[in-house]
Design a protein around this motif. Structure first.
Motif, PDB file in Angstrom:
ATOM      1  N   GLU A 185      -4.990   2.863   5.054  1.00 25.04           N
ATOM      2  CA  GLU A 185      -3.579   2.557   4.823  1.00 25.04           C
ATOM      3  C   GLU A 185      -2.664   3.547   5.535  1.00 25.04           C
ATOM      4  O   GLU A 185      -1.634   3.161   6.112  1.00 25.04           O
ATOM      5  CB  GLU A 185      -3.290   2.583   3.313  1.00 25.04           C
TER       6      GLU A 185
ATOM      7  N   ASP B 193      -0.186   4.584  -1.494  1.00 30.38           N
ATOM      8  CA  ASP B 193      -1.217   5.389  -0.834  1.00 30.38           C
ATOM      9  C   ASP B 193      -0.620   6.274   0.254  1.00 30.38           C
ATOM     10  O   ASP B 193      -0.940   7.455   0.342  1.00 30.38           O
ATOM     11  CB  ASP B 193      -2.296   4.493  -0.225  1.00 30.38           C
TER      12      ASP B 193
ATOM     13  N   ASP C 229       0.812  -1.222   0.000  1.00 31.90           N
ATOM     14  CA  ASP C 229       0.000   0.000   0.000  1.00 31.90           C
ATOM     15  C   ASP C 229       0.846   1.273   0.000  1.00 31.90           C
ATOM     16  O   ASP C 229       0.326   2.351   0.261  1.00 31.90           O
ATOM     17  CB  ASP C 229      -0.921   0.027   1.224  1.00 31.90           C
TER      18      ASP C 229
END
Length: 395
Positions: A48, A31, A28
């Motif tokens: 996230e 993000d 992730d």
């Protein structure tokens, strides 16, 4: 002022970089690491990003300068500065309002019950806060706020409106300034309350602004809070608000993104020509670049004065105001300079064919004005400098 880093500080910064290198391999990472996201990159506004903050907490990066009695490490504020600079370079969430604004104010002024409730949550990155200051008629002149908090039994009832409350759409707790004594001078009749965002009567309405930045207006309709929601002493809220804003300016306005943007600006202009000649040979461009380079160095020194004051245990109000008004304006100057010399292709948005540097400069043009507003407008900063530092009278 000697700002040479000690061996321990250099080692700490390297450790943060190593941690962020590990985090960059996370599925992730796209993000919670995004240097182009600008203002939103500071916020833990997604699952996230909040998970990333919890991993920072497990590494012991939150509340490092807090007293040990409240879960901190009692190490100098320079370490929080070094942490935030590395986070800002990656476009990752900064240590934020909880540690820098609300946590430190609670430590200074909060009740023991409030300390027991909130400080562990902040250190574990288990909650997020929104700051409720500005109102439709009280922005730069914050002391003119009209949100009323009236006694009701052993608690209070709040009625009114806040606006430009970033984080209200995802935070769990609301740090709110309200008028508790309408007959007192405007700076004397303000108190601060800390209440859940899901309190009945509280309504959040989203506002879209420049650069895809999301903020909010919040409405209070007979919002009742108990006596434990009052932060510190009644009618002493103006002092707490000013301290919290000073901590916010220190926490949020790092210098590394500005240095990075300047280097990115030079890269965007390299190889470009005008009338068949490289821009690098244009005497006007060379002089402008030299002037910008000198101003970048000025911004670095102003930020280091903030860090120096905070590291010595002070509240760097004047230093933070000086740095914020100078650096946020310089962000705009650098962006304008690049766009002036890129020509039409510089105005293309992200994803447009032929956009320079992926269209990021048009994005920066939209987002840089926001930094001159958040945490107190440039006009507010100039008033702080004029009154507190220069001793000038009110107009």
């Amino acid at each position: 002022m000697d700002f040479k880093l000690s061996p321990d500080e250099i080692s700490f910064a390297r450790g943060v970089r190593a941690f962020l290198e590990e985090e960059a391999q996370h599925p992730d990472a796209h993000d919670f690491m995004d240097p182009d996201r600008d203002c939103h990159s500071q916020l833990a506004n997604s699952p996230e990003r909040r998970a990333f903050c919890r991993r920072m907490a497990k590494r012991g990066y939150l509340g490092m300068s807090w007293p040990k009695s409240y879960g901190g490490q009692e190490i100098p504020g320079i370490y929080e500065y070094l942490l935030n600079e590395e986070l800002a370079l990656r476009g990752a969430p900064l240590i934020g309002k909880g540690v820098g604004c609300i946590g430190k104010t609670i430590i200074r002024h909060g009740s023991e019950e409030m300390k027991r409730q909130f400080l562990p949550m902040i250190l574990d990155a288990e909650t997020e806060f929104a700051l409720g200051y500005s109102e439709p008629g009280a922005g730069s002149d914050l002391a003119s706020l009209k949100l009323r908090a009236e006694p009701d039994g052993d608690g209070w009832v709040l009625n009114g409106q806040k606006v430009w409350t970033t984080s209200a759409n995802f935070a769990e707790w609301y740090w709110v300034a309200a008028r508790t004594d309408p007959d007192a001078p405007k700076h004397k009749g303000i108190s601060v309350f800390l209440l859940p965002m899901n309190t009945p009567g509280l309504t959040v309405r989203k506002i879209d602004t420049l650069g895809h930045h999301l903020t909010n207006e919040v409405f209070f309709d007979n919002v009742r809070v108990g006596p434990g929601a009052l932060v510190g002493e009644l009618n002493k809220g103006w002092t707490y608000v000013c301290e919290a804003l000073d901590f916010e300016r220190f926490t949020f306005y790092t210098v590394n993104p500005l240095l990075q943007k300047f280097e990115r600006a030079l890269e965007a202009l390299r190889g470009r020509t005008r009338n068949g000649h490289p821009l690098s040979e244009d005497i006007g461009v060379r002089r402008a670049v030299g002037k910008l380079a000198a101003e970048i160095e000025t911004a670095k020194m102003l930020q280091r004065r903030v860090v120096d004051s905070a590291a010595k245990g002070g509240v760097p109000a004047i230093e933070a105001a000086m740095y914020k008004v100078f650096a946020t304006r310089l962000q705009q100057v650098v962006t304008d300079f690049v766009l002036d010399h890129l020509g039409p292709t510089g105005l293309l948005r992200k994803g447009a064919p032929g956009a320079v540097d992926g269209g990021v400069w048009e994005h920066f043009y939209q987002t840089t004005p926001l930094d001159t507003i958040g945490g107190g407008t440039s006009e507010v900063q100039k008033n702080i400098i004029a009154r507190r530092h220069l001793g000038l009278p009110l107009a």
